[in-house]
Design an enzyme around this catalytic site. Structure first.
Site, PDB file in Angstrom:
ATOM      1  N   GLY A 120      -2.312  13.755   6.622  1.00 30.26           N
ATOM      2  CA  GLY A 120      -2.409  15.188   6.905  1.00 30.26           C
ATOM      3  C   GLY A 120      -3.774  15.697   6.492  1.00 30.26           C
ATOM      4  N   PHE A 121      -3.866  16.987   6.267  1.00 30.99           N
ATOM      5  CA  PHE A 121      -5.165  17.556   5.905  1.00 30.99           C
ATOM      6  C   PHE A 121      -5.712  16.934   4.619  1.00 30.99           C
ATOM      7  CE2 PHE A 121      -3.447  21.144   8.478  1.00 30.99           C
ATOM      8  CZ  PHE A 121      -4.432  21.146   9.440  1.00 30.99           C
ATOM      9  N   GLY A 160      -0.351   9.245   3.581  1.00 32.60           N
ATOM     10  CA  GLY A 160      -0.293  10.473   4.371  1.00 32.60           C
ATOM     11  C   GLY A 160      -1.633  10.825   4.979  1.00 32.60           C
ATOM     12  N   ASP A 200       0.622  19.470  -0.360  1.00 35.05           N
ATOM     13  CA  ASP A 200       1.940  20.069  -0.593  1.00 35.05           C
ATOM     14  C   ASP A 200       2.807  19.251  -1.541  1.00 35.05           C
ATOM     15  OD1 ASP A 200       1.290  22.120   1.073  1.00 35.05           O
ATOM     16  OD2 ASP A 200       2.569  21.501   2.735  1.00 35.05           O
ATOM     17  N   VAL A 214       6.210   4.398   3.235  1.00 34.09           N
ATOM     18  CA  VAL A 214       6.317   3.999   1.831  1.00 34.09           C
ATOM     19  C   VAL A 214       7.743   4.254   1.366  1.00 34.09           C
ATOM     20  CG1 VAL A 214       5.516   4.498  -0.511  1.00 34.09           C
ATOM     21  CG2 VAL A 214       3.892   4.487   1.405  1.00 34.09           C
ATOM     22  N   ALA A 248      -3.327  24.732   4.234  1.00 37.79           N
ATOM     23  CA  ALA A 248      -4.178  23.653   4.737  1.00 37.79           C
ATOM     24  C   ALA A 248      -5.511  23.570   3.998  1.00 37.79           C
ATOM     25  CB  ALA A 248      -4.418  23.848   6.232  1.00 37.79           C
ATOM     26  N   GLU A 266       4.331  34.064  13.016  1.00 37.68           N
ATOM     27  CA  GLU A 266       3.731  33.567  14.254  1.00 37.68           C
ATOM     28  C   GLU A 266       4.791  33.084  15.236  1.00 37.68           C
ATOM     29  OE1 GLU A 266      -0.651  32.451  12.466  1.00 37.68           O
ATOM     30  OE2 GLU A 266       0.778  30.829  12.680  1.00 37.68           O
TER      31      GLU A 266
END
Lengths: 426, 426
Positions: free
Chosen positions: A18-19, A16, A307, A84, A323, A178
């Site tokens: 991501g952040f 992954g 996460d 994966v 994040a 948002e």
């Protein structure tokens, strides 16, 4: 070499980008450790701004960058676009969708989360969440098509136009708030300028939450400020409401039935299938329960972060799914691997909370930095600055900043395109 | 009111918001004539730059703008997102895919063209053309996935890597030339920087044309300059070659079989089904044969313009299928409607040819303005200026200009994203 022993010769593998995954890759890359980053996508996505792609404010490329380009500066880090499908813990090997496999010396699982629909997986089809670029482009299409359809209704259908312009967002966290604000602005400004048959009053945006206030991570005074700002944009906030049924064009909240041309899901996430890959213990959301060093309790070479993990900070608090936490966890796992290789002790993870914020429409936000609570325009400026600061890549920062300035000055959404139509109409 | 008579009370209807349709709408809007513009898409697309979306240089929103926003300034012009499925000439009515119908006083058909595969419609699946944003995004995905797949090949497959990095472009007109140059640059720069297992030499780009030179609309000296510039980028130009068979991963040129991971079609267009809607005479490409005023010979209230029409200029030359011709034809048809309503005579259409140009890679182009023939960097600067000038919308001009400058300085493609994956791999 025994199959079962983690060795320093095999690379550290990060699942992954991501952040959390990128933060880990940066630490390992700076230390010159052989690392492989695997992701299903070729790009890292700045998810906090994805709702602006879904509401036609930004282009996908403005908030995404190729993983290879981001990690180019660290020669010891390589990138693999693959999925994966399983982990063989005994053999220290990943199974990949392409058919290959990959040995790892240590493993950092940062595969993120998808939306969770509790006990109703069939709702996913009628109330999409927004996690990927493709999700966002499809939502943008649905929002814009709803306006086009309402505009071209014939006179005899016009009584039902309000039903065709009711947008429902489920979930009153930052994403839901948002999204609801951005939809209200998009629909009402577009209606005013470009759709002569649609008036502002035809557009209805409903934000639903099961709790008794929005933005539960923020103090109640800011929840109230957010609710007020949303009301100013014409968003109807429904608290203490639970979704009981969902079908195309209609949503049930308790016993109350609402028409809904578009329903979006911003309530609850479920972790990726890491727990089942690992045969590890998980919490109710499918997140892998990790030790204080973020590794599996029974395997110090396998870390789970972001996460995907249910972690507890050194101060005893659960680590939130945001994040900043993901970045800190990713960097911690990478440093733990370096420390262990150097024979040093691994400290327990401690989450430092920089604050929470959410933006509502084009000039309002709420922000809680602990020592400072802000609402209104000052919070909005802070929100813009922070998000631009963290946006990966100098070019993206420039483009997004210029876009925001343009939008602020002109009220014009720059990416109001309908693409990916289900039935190609040509 | 008789059903069959065109009246000034019914609006002028324009089918298609491409260059021709927008040019017509602007003339009618400026004159305050009630006009309806119908398009399947909600956006106008600046097609001459679409190849840069396909090759990851620009985002879709950079070269597209909502039709409603473009035409907002003319209150007499309204916009309808719908698909025309038939024309009832007797009743002066269009049938729409939404089930509705629309009466017209006069009609301007500017519905454009799709790619033509001669007698092999099944080739469309293996060699897509690039006419819409969705086409371009899919091609971008295929190009970038080819690189990712070649990068992750295991050692034993590496001998066949060159086959997996052979890109074929069919058609040596401006689109084919620009596409081949851009693919060569994208693949080779990306390979050098971000794909450690791919060397420049693995990447093969082949440009195929059935004629004896590229860019037949330009003088032979510029064709030679373009071929030389392409060779400098490593593009293999195959002239006098005809495609005899196409299957996934392979293309036959005469008796010669070539591997091809991606094949793109830039050879020949077929007009939209306007001729069959109208029951009118058409040429071999399906284009409706129109009179000197661009109206149907037997119906002065129905005009056909742009790529949908087979027209002859006042000087006896056939009108070419290019953007400038489309704009001139659209404006002419609109002025003809105004003239006829004012009881004036309609002059014959005369095409004024401003010149032809094509760009090859990041600093080379060829341009023929009649009195001036240019090749190399000066032509490239002219190409950039002209394309920015004609790009609709001030904001888009700024964004595209900034993007080009950024790309020129950094060699970085800003939209290198793989999206719309066929099988969602998650």
């Amino acid at each position: 070499m025994a199959n079962s022993g983690a060795t320093d010769q095999d690379p550290v593998v990060i699942i992954g980008a991501g952040f959390a995954g990128l933060a880990a890759a940066r630490v390992l890359g700076a230390a010159g450790v052989a690392t492989v980053v695997i992701d299903r996508q070729n790009h890292h996505l700045f998810q906090p701004l994805l709702y602006q792609v879904a509401t036609a404010g930004l282009s996908a490329a403005d908030i995404a960058a190729p993983i290879r380009a981001i990690l180019r500066q660290w020669p010891s880090v390589s990138v693999l676009m693959d999925t994966v499908v399983g982990i063989d813990r005994a053999a220290r090997q990943l199974q990949l969708a392409s058919g290959g496999s990959l040995r790892f010396g240590a493993l950092i699982i940062a595969s993120g989360a998808r939306h969770a629909y509790f006990r109703n997986p069939e709702w996913a089809a009628h109330a999409p969440g927004i996690k990927t670029i493709d999700d966002a482009i499809r939502v943008r299409r649905d929002l814009l098509l709803a306006l086009e359809r309402a505009e071209t209704m014939r006179a005899e259908q016009r009584e039902t136009r309000a039903e065709h312009l009711t947008f429902v967002v489920v979930g009153g966290g930052p994403t839901g708030v948002e999204l609801a604000g951005a939809i209200a602005e998009l629909a009402r400004h577009a209606a005013e300028r470009d759709f002569p048959h649609i008036t502002r009053n035809c557009v209805r945006v409903v934000l639903v939450d099961s709790g008794d206030r929005l933005l539960k991570a923020l103090p109640p005074s800011l929840s109230a400020a957010a609710a007020q700002a949303l009301a100013g944009l014409g968003v109807e906030v429904r608290l203490n409401s639970r979704v009981t049924a969902l079908e195309p064009g209609r949503i049930m909240l308790g016993d109350d039935s609402l028409p809904a041309c578009v329903t979006l899901w911003a309530a609850g996430v479920a972790a990726s299938p890491a727990a089942s890959w690992l045969g590890a213990a998980a919490d109710g959301s499918g997140r892998v329960i990790v030790g204080s060093d973020l590794a599996l309790p029974d395997d110090p070479a396998i870390f789970v972060v972001g996460d995907t993990a249910a972690a507890t900070s050194r101060d005893g608090q659960p680590v939130p799914g945001v994040a900043t936490a993901a970045k800190q966890m990713g960097a911690h796992a990478a440093r733990a691997i370096l420390a262990r290789r150097a024979g040093q002790a691994v400290p327990a993870f401690r989450y430092r909370h920089p604050g929470s914020m959410a933006t509502i429409g084009r000039s309002h936000a709420v922000a809680d930095l602990g020592w400072l609570k802000l609402a209104g325009a000052p919070a909005w400026l802070l929100w813009c600055t922070v998000h631009l600061w963290f946006l990966a890549g100098f070019r993206n920062r420039l483009v997004v900043g210029a876009n925001w300035l343009w939008r602020y000055l002109t009220f014009e959404s720059s990416a109001r395109l309908i693409t990916q139509q289900e039935s190609d109409m040509r």
